[in-house]
Design a protein around this motif. Structure first.
Motif, PDB file in Angstrom:
ATOM      1  N   ASP A 274       0.800  -1.222   0.000  1.00 37.42           N
ATOM      2  CA  ASP A 274       0.000   0.000   0.000  1.00 37.42           C
ATOM      3  C   ASP A 274       0.834   1.274   0.000  1.00 37.42           C
ATOM      4  O   ASP A 274       0.273   2.371   0.115  1.00 37.42           O
ATOM      5  N   LEU A 275       2.154   1.148  -0.146  1.00 36.95           N
ATOM      6  CA  LEU A 275       2.933   2.341  -0.491  1.00 36.95           C
ATOM      7  C   LEU A 275       2.387   2.948  -1.772  1.00 36.95           C
ATOM      8  O   LEU A 275       2.263   4.166  -1.907  1.00 36.95           O
ATOM      9  N   MET A 276       2.063   2.057  -2.716  1.00 35.15           N
ATOM     10  CA  MET A 276       1.565   2.534  -4.005  1.00 35.15           C
ATOM     11  C   MET A 276       0.122   3.025  -3.909  1.00 35.15           C
ATOM     12  O   MET A 276      -0.295   3.880  -4.695  1.00 35.15           O
ATOM     13  N   GLN A 288       8.767  10.457  -1.379  1.00 35.66           N
ATOM     14  CA  GLN A 288       8.466   9.871  -0.068  1.00 35.66           C
ATOM     15  C   GLN A 288       8.385   8.348  -0.152  1.00 35.66           C
ATOM     16  O   GLN A 288       8.820   7.648   0.763  1.00 35.66           O
ATOM     17  N   VAL A 289       7.821   7.844  -1.243  1.00 37.67           N
ATOM     18  CA  VAL A 289       7.808   6.399  -1.462  1.00 37.67           C
ATOM     19  C   VAL A 289       9.229   5.866  -1.525  1.00 37.67           C
ATOM     20  O   VAL A 289       9.571   4.848  -0.905  1.00 37.67           O
ATOM     21  N   HIS A 290      10.096   6.564  -2.243  1.00 36.66           N
ATOM     22  CA  HIS A 290      11.494   6.161  -2.333  1.00 36.66           C
ATOM     23  C   HIS A 290      12.158   6.182  -0.955  1.00 36.66           C
ATOM     24  O   HIS A 290      13.035   5.358  -0.670  1.00 36.66           O
ATOM     25  N   GLY A 291      11.745   7.117  -0.116  1.00 39.54           N
ATOM     26  CA  GLY A 291      12.311   7.185   1.225  1.00 39.54           C
ATOM     27  C   GLY A 291      12.013   5.941   2.043  1.00 39.54           C
ATOM     28  O   GLY A 291      12.886   5.427   2.752  1.00 39.54           O
ATOM     29  N   ILE A 292      10.782   5.426   1.945  1.00 43.59           N
ATOM     30  CA  ILE A 292      10.429   4.192   2.665  1.00 43.59           C
ATOM     31  C   ILE A 292      11.168   3.004   2.055  1.00 43.59           C
ATOM     32  O   ILE A 292      11.673   2.125   2.774  1.00 43.59           O
TER      33      ILE A 292
END
Length: 556
Positions: A274-276, A288-292
């Motif tokens: 569910d990041l996406m 921010q997705v890349h950060g996780i």
């Protein structure tokens, strides 16, 4: 065991352990998921990991009563977890990051702070509501059990009241603590005080709940609430959009979010489908997705290097963004992310599955959950050394993009594992690479990375007995036997390359690598080398025309 003193003459029996201690292989396919769920109940908590062993147990913790477990806002986690179990996955840990998208209006459905208890006739009997001032204390449990009418006072003559089955006892508990207890309850509003207590009158004084009687029609026995344990949880407060990324990351000390998942020692593979969904909903930017994603990789790498005190045998599975559909778009995105690691794997494209919330019509979901299920299936049936590829992902009815051979020639060298649709062979996983740098060929394949992690973690746990043992030749010999027995076993299972055991591995623990200066520091070094098998990714058939007569003339 040998004694150190013998004071009296006699015969002494000593049991001496001459054998080596068996090293037991660790579990290699235990997943961790982070994502949205339909509900959080029965002891599960938002942002905190909980163990789930099958789909029914998932529904117990993360679905509303009598629900299918999916969400009306198309969260990807339920599809990923169901795909994991469907493809052969076993145990997994799940972190719910909420039951609705942050920033959306509250649902009009029944709040979790209300619980309805049915009667024996399967009709509503009592409806409990948690008092607002008690919401900060966490969930409470209501236990309904058999009761009896109030007994006659001691010394009183006469016949005791008949137990008609309508009486019950009700407890209000929080954890192991009994907060309130009500006995001799009945749904009969005209019950005599010396016989029993009318439930509504007794529960009116509760400090924790308010109670509504659903119906006064029918006999008290028919309206009596069914025995059972019912959870009454405060409403789940969704994360705010500006805090969402931080809540997904979580805190190690609080055991929340992604960081909390890494504190579960047995987890070996982790995904956050569910990041996406957060990216789709505008809750997170791609950065921010890349950060996780970077956090997940760094925690895997830090565990291996010893910088982070977690087990060094994790891999993370990533999904491409939903708006990167074509191969070149995925390549551009991966180049933009610009992070390489042997502890990460990427699968493309997204997969189509049936959506129960839309009459079974297809929905595109990230492939990570289905892929982890295949990893678990291969580990169980073939072993961790077998590449999890050329396998059919169960539950997949289509793909988000139909990749051809030429397109995979672009993707495969970059470590993008393709899922392809082959005529007469169905949909198959057609890649087995990590996201390691292209020049680090020794860590190119998922199966090699996971096999080495399996060996390292198994040896770490299986040699704990050596700590504080004498650092001498006898202990070194026992260590060599101990480790060699384990490595020979996995060689016989086909995990190591070599016609003989000596060609497959070696174990060294002797005075050469443990000189006096290191022994003075309390250190014992054990050197292990293994030759892992690698998948036959490219099968080349060399074919030529052969003239047998010409061969015979040449031989003559």
């Amino acid at each position: 065991m040998a004694r150190l003193d013998y004071s009296a003459p006699g015969v002494y029996i000593e049991e001496v352990n001459r054998g080596s201690r068996a090293i037991e292989g660790i579990s290699t396919a235990i997943a961790g998921f982070v994502g949205f769920t339909e509900d959080v109940r029965n002891g599960a908590e938002v942002f905190k990991p909980i163990l789930v062993t099958n789909w029914s147990q998932y529904l117990k913790y993360f679905a509303r009563p009598n629900s299918d477990g999916y969400t009306d806002f198309n969260a990807y986690l339920p599809h990923a977890v169901n795909g994991y179990f469907l493809n052969g996955g076993g145990r997994c840990w799940i972190v719910s990051i909420g039951t609705q998208l942050p920033g959306t209006p509250k649902p009009t459905a029944l709040e979790p702070a209300t619980v309805k208890i049915n009667s024996r006739g399967n009709r509503a009997s009592l409806i409990f509501n948690l008092r607002p001032e008690q919401a900060i204390g966490g969930p409470i449990e209501i236990l309904v059990s058999d009761g009896s009418p109030r007994p006659l006072p001691e010394g009183t003559e006469g016949e005791a009241p008949a137990n008609t089955g309508e009486y019950f006892t009700l407890q209000i508990r929080r954890g192991e603590d009994i907060l309130e207890q009500y006995e001799n309850l009945t749904m009969n509003s005209e019950v005599q005080p010396q016989v029993g207590n009318y439930a509504m009158a007794a529960l009116r004084n509760s400090m924790y709940v308010t109670v509504v009687e659903a119906s006064q029609a029918g006999r008290p026995l028919a309206r009596r609430p069914v025995n059972g344990q019912y959870e009454l949880a405060p409403p789940i407060i969704p994360s705010t959009p500006d805090r969402f990324a931080r809540d997904v990351e979580g805190l190690r000390d609080d055991r929340t979010g992604v960081r909390g998942l890494f504190e579960i020692d047995e987890i070996t593979m982790i995904a956050c489908p569910d990041l996406m969904r957060g990216y789709e909903a505008g809750l997170m930017t791609l950065e921010q997705v890349h950060g996780i994603m970077e956090l997940m990789i760094s925690m895997c790498e830090g565990s291996t290097s010893g910088d982070i005190p977690n087990p060094p045998n994790r891999m993370v599975l990533f999904d491409p963004p939903p708006d990167r559909v074509k191969p070149q778009e995925v390549v551009d995105w991966l180049n933009n992310f610009n992070r390489r690691s042997m502890f990460a794997a990427l699968y493309y494209p997204w997969v189509k599955v049936a959506n129960p919330r839309n009459a079974g019509r297809p929905i595109l979901v990230p492939p990570c959950g289905h892929m982890m299920g295949v990893w678990g299936r291969i580990d169980e049936t073939r072993g961790v050394h077998k590449a999890p590829a050329n396998e059919v992902p169960r539950g997949v009815i289509g793909l988000g993009y139909d990749i051809n051979f030429r397109e995979q020639e672009l993707l495969n060298p970059l470590g993008i594992n393709c899922i392809r649709n082959f005529p007469n062979r169905g949909i198959r996983i057609w890649g087995a690479r990590t996201l390691v740098e292209p020049e680090a060929t020794e860590w190119r394949y998922i199966s090699v990375r996971r096999l080495m992690s399996y060996i390292e973690r198994s040896l770490e746990l299986g040699t704990q007995w050596v700590v504080f043992e004498p650092n001498d030749a006898e202990t070194w010999a026992r260590v060599r036997r101990n480790v060699s027995v384990f490595l020979e076993r996995i060689w016989r299972e086909g995990a190591l390359f070599g016609a003989t055991a000596k060609q497959s591995y070696y174990v060294k623990c002797d005075a050469q690598i443990n000189p006096p200066e290191t022994r003075m520091l309390g250190r014992m070094y054990i050197e292990v080398g293994v030759c892992p098998v690698r998948p036959a990714e490219f099968v080349i058939l060399r074919i030529s025309q052969w003239d047998p007569s010409a061969s015979e003339d040449a031989a003559a």
